[in-house]
Design an enzyme around this catalytic site. Structure first.
Site, mmCIF file in Angstrom:
data_model
loop_
_atom_site.group_PDB
_atom_site.id
_atom_site.type_symbol
_atom_site.label_atom_id
_atom_site.label_comp_id
_atom_site.label_asym_id
_atom_site.label_seq_id
_atom_site.Cartn_x
_atom_site.Cartn_y
_atom_site.Cartn_z
ATOM 1 N N SER A 129 0.812 -1.249 0.048
ATOM 2 C CA SER A 129 0.160 -0.127 -0.046
ATOM 3 C C SER A 129 0.682 1.021 -0.055
ATOM 4 O O SER A 129 0.486 2.422 -0.448
ATOM 5 C CB SER A 129 -0.920 -0.196 1.211
ATOM 6 O OG SER A 129 -1.881 -1.151 1.103
ATOM 7 N N CYS A 130 1.984 1.186 0.580
ATOM 8 C CA CYS A 130 2.819 2.289 0.757
ATOM 9 C C CYS A 130 3.455 2.884 -0.819
ATOM 10 O O CYS A 130 3.447 3.960 -1.249
ATOM 11 C CB CYS A 130 4.154 1.801 1.286
ATOM 12 S SG CYS A 130 4.055 1.201 2.962
#
Length: 452
Positions: A41-42
């Protein structure tokens, strides 16, 4: 020995690799609720901005790479129950529910992105932003969106808002507090942040509470707050993350906020069951207390620690400083340790100092690039407790240096006299980190001014 690992994100990935390294022949089963493993997700903002050309690139492992290592990967497999007495889990799959037994169980329940409890929160083109599915939905919407409202001025909301601005949309960022990124940068940095937002075309509305999401024929048309009404064809709610642990109630000990309670070895209240990731608290070095710090770096450390303890070692979870960094258009910032938002958790008096200094000598003619910086320290001992940095230059590694200083319990004097190299193309005779500590102590030497 049979190891079951639930969740394939950062905690799960490191747990798998740690066990595999120690016991190459171990029977390892990895369960993932979604249809893809180990989405990062980063890296979702890079996908929105077409740096990563597909969502498949924003994975640090996939079903194939796990299988090649001999891992039993179970996708579309939602673990919905744990029976610690029988040492089994219940798994919901497209073919129904089934049970699986374990010797050691490592859980990463993770978190979920809540939506505001307001009318219209389920209209078409209202999104959250967490995980691959959300990233793909928000990315697809960029082709048609014209007026976008992002609700929530934290890390995630700011990333999505910036991506839409860069894509050419008209974007309004709304938050209930008076500024955005309040848990990352203190008030002193806000004038620079707001100037950058205005310059790039991002409209911020602070101190406004969303009352309703308006819609027509099932699709969003606007947002109503307690102060105004805004037209929109797209709304992204980025209002935090909550631990996804309701399915563990009555099985494992949870705290009042739903976080799984773990000891220093990441053991839960059930024997042979370990937990980590966003659904757990983690030791925070500046205060010596546990805190909610949902960062990939922390989950990775927890994955290694939990796996080693499951393997029979006795490894305590190391403390962290919550060190993080982000780019906001042309600005780069990084932060570590205590900030104004969490000062109440510290048992003692805290002082702070803020200043702006040149990064390099003036004769380098670099456009007078400066760094805004703030340091927080114990009022009695001058032990360093936190720091923040902001610049158009990439000075983000300064937060890593100060994180080491916090862990080592360095004082302002230690930092003022720390040995940093000087080369005009990179730094000053007195590095800006030296100068920050000097200024906090009231010292005036270390100037960048030329005397001729």
């Amino acid at each position: 020995m049979k190891y079951i690992i639930v969740g394939s994100s950062h905690f799960g990935y490191e747990a798998v690799e740690t066990i595999l390294e120690a016991q190459p022949d171990a029977e390892i089963h990895l369960y993932e609720r979604g249809d893809k493993a180990s989405f990062m997700s980063c890296g979702a903002q890079s996908y929105l901005e077409d740096i990563a050309k597909s969502a498949d690139e924003v994975h640090y492992a996939n079903e194939g790479s796990y299988t090649e290592q001999g891992i039993n990967v179970h996708l579309n497999s939602d673990v919905v129950d744990v029976n610690p007495d029988e040492k089994t889990i219940t798994v919901k799959t497209p073919d129904g529910e089934q049970e699986a037994g374990y010797d050691k169980l490592l859980l990463s329940p993770g978190g979920y992105a809540p939506v505001l409890n307001v009318p219209g929160n389920d209209l078409e083109h209202v999104y959250t932003f967490r995980g691959r599915d959300d990233a793909e939905d928000v990315k697809a919407r960029m082709a048609e969106a014209k007026k976008v409202i992002v609700i929530g001025g934290g890390y995630i909301g700011v990333e999505v808002a910036e991506a839409y601005v860069r894509n050419g949309q008209e974007v309004t960022l709304i938050d209930a507090v008076d500024r955005f990124l309040p848990t990352y940068l203190d008030e002193e940095f806000y004038p620079t942040l707001t100037a950058e937002a205005k310059d790039k075309g991002l409209d911020f509305k602070g101190n406004e509470f969303v009352q309703e999401v308006k819609g027509e024929e099932g699709a969003v048309t606007g947002v109503i707050t307690d102060k105004a009404e805004y037209e929109a064809d797209t709304v992204i709610m980025a209002v935090g993350v909550k631990p996804d642990t309701s399915w563990l109630e009555g099985t494992l000990e949870l705290d009042d906020n739903g976080f799984v309670v773990v000891n220093d070895y990441l053991e839960t209240s059930a024997e042979d069951v370990y937990a980590g990731g966003d659904a757990t608290l983690i030791p925070f070095i500046p205060t010596g207390k546990k805190a909610c710090i949902g960062l990939a770096t922390n989950a990775r450390k927890q994955g290694v620690t939990a796996a080693k303890n499951a393997l029979g070692e006795e490894v305590e979870m190391a403390g962290v400083n919550g060190t993080s960094g982000l780019a906001f258009f042309d600005l780069k910032f990084a932060t570590t340790g205590l900030k104004n938002c969490n000062l109440d958790s510290y048992d003692g008096e805290v002082k702070s100092y803020y200043c702006e200094e040149r990064v390099r000598p003036s004769f380098m003619r670099d456009g007078d690039i400066t760094v805004e910086m703030k340091i927080l320290y114990d009022a009695k001992t001058e032990t360093i407790l936190g720091a923040q940095f902001l610049s158009t230059e990439d000075i983000t590694q300064a937060a890593n240096v100060l994180s080491l200083a916090i862990t080592a319990k360095m004082t302002l004097t230690d930092l003022a006299q720390a040995d940093f190299f000087f080369q005009p193309g990179f730094s000053r005779p007195w590095h800006f980190l030296n100068v920050l500590a000097m200024r906090a102590q009231g010292q005036t030497y270390g100037s960048t001014k030329m005397l001729f």
